[in-house]
Design a protein around this motif. Structure first.
Motif, PDB file in Angstrom:
ATOM      1  N   UNK A   1       0.831  -1.194   0.000  1.00 36.19           N
ATOM      2  CA  UNK A   1       0.000   0.000   0.000  1.00 36.19           C
ATOM      3  C   UNK A   1       0.870   1.250   0.000  1.00 36.19           C
ATOM      4  N   UNK A   2       0.275   2.380  -0.359  1.00 33.36           N
ATOM      5  CA  UNK A   2       1.042   3.640  -0.343  1.00 33.36           C
ATOM      6  C   UNK A   2       1.578   4.001   1.038  1.00 33.36           C
ATOM      7  N   UNK A   3       1.002   3.454   2.112  1.00 38.52           N
ATOM      8  CA  UNK A   3       1.492   3.756   3.469  1.00 38.52           C
ATOM      9  C   UNK A   3       2.615   2.835   3.928  1.00 38.52           C
ATOM     10  N   UNK A   4       3.013   1.868   3.080  1.00 38.69           N
ATOM     11  CA  UNK A   4       4.068   0.938   3.459  1.00 38.69           C
ATOM     12  C   UNK A   4       5.499   1.418   3.194  1.00 38.69           C
ATOM     13  N   UNK A   5       5.739   2.404   2.336  1.00 36.13           N
ATOM     14  CA  UNK A   5       7.118   2.810   2.065  1.00 36.13           C
ATOM     15  C   UNK A   5       7.869   3.239   3.310  1.00 36.13           C
ATOM     16  N   UNK A   6       9.099   2.766   3.418  1.00 35.99           N
ATOM     17  CA  UNK A   6       9.944   3.074   4.567  1.00 35.99           C
ATOM     18  C   UNK A   6      11.278   2.372   4.353  1.00 35.99           C
ATOM     19  N   UNK A   7      12.189   2.644   5.249  1.00 35.56           N
ATOM     20  CA  UNK A   7      13.385   1.812   5.336  1.00 35.56           C
ATOM     21  C   UNK A   7      13.041   0.651   6.269  1.00 35.56           C
TER      22      UNK A   7
END
Length: 124
Positions: free
Chosen positions: A87-93
């Motif tokens: 989902x778009x809220x999953x991006x992260x390191x």
């Protein structure tokens, strides 16, 4: 010297999948619970998933439950995070971590060893 090295991050479209790997070396991880955390810009590091030393027990954050799956391969000293339906809220390191605690803690402070992280980006 314990080392954890993550790989498998990258750019994926929303709804797509990625599999992260965490290769462990320099120590015995047979009795360690392992976890995945993530940190987005401007946010605190948050728990994603954990797996027990045996691999038989897992625990997930509510935000990823049903979409992500954590597993481990003792023979390869590697932990995986299969991420589906991104989902778009999953991006992260995304960071891999190991703890000497038998249970599967969700707080970063309970983990003794950390990798350097791998970037996950999701395009909408």
């Amino acid at each position: 010297q314990v080392q954890l090295v993550e790989s498998g991050g990258g750019l994926v479209q929303a709804g797509g999948s990625l599999r992260l790997s965490c290769a462990a070396s320099g120590g015995s991880f047979g009795s360690s619970a392992m976890g995945w955390f993530r940190q987005a810009p401007g946010k605190e590091r948050e728990f994603v998933a954990a797996v027990s030393w045996s691999g038989g027990n897992t625990y997930y954050a509510d935000s990823v439950k049903g979409r992500f799956a954590i597993s481990r391969d003792h023979g390869k000293n590697t932990v995986y995070l299969q991420m589906n339906s991104l989902k778009p809220e999953d991006p992260a390191v995304y960071y891999c971590a190991a703890t000497n605690i038998v249970t599967m803690p969700t707080m970063p402070s309970r983990y003794n060893y950390w990798g350097r992280g791998t970037q996950v980006t999701v395009s909408s």
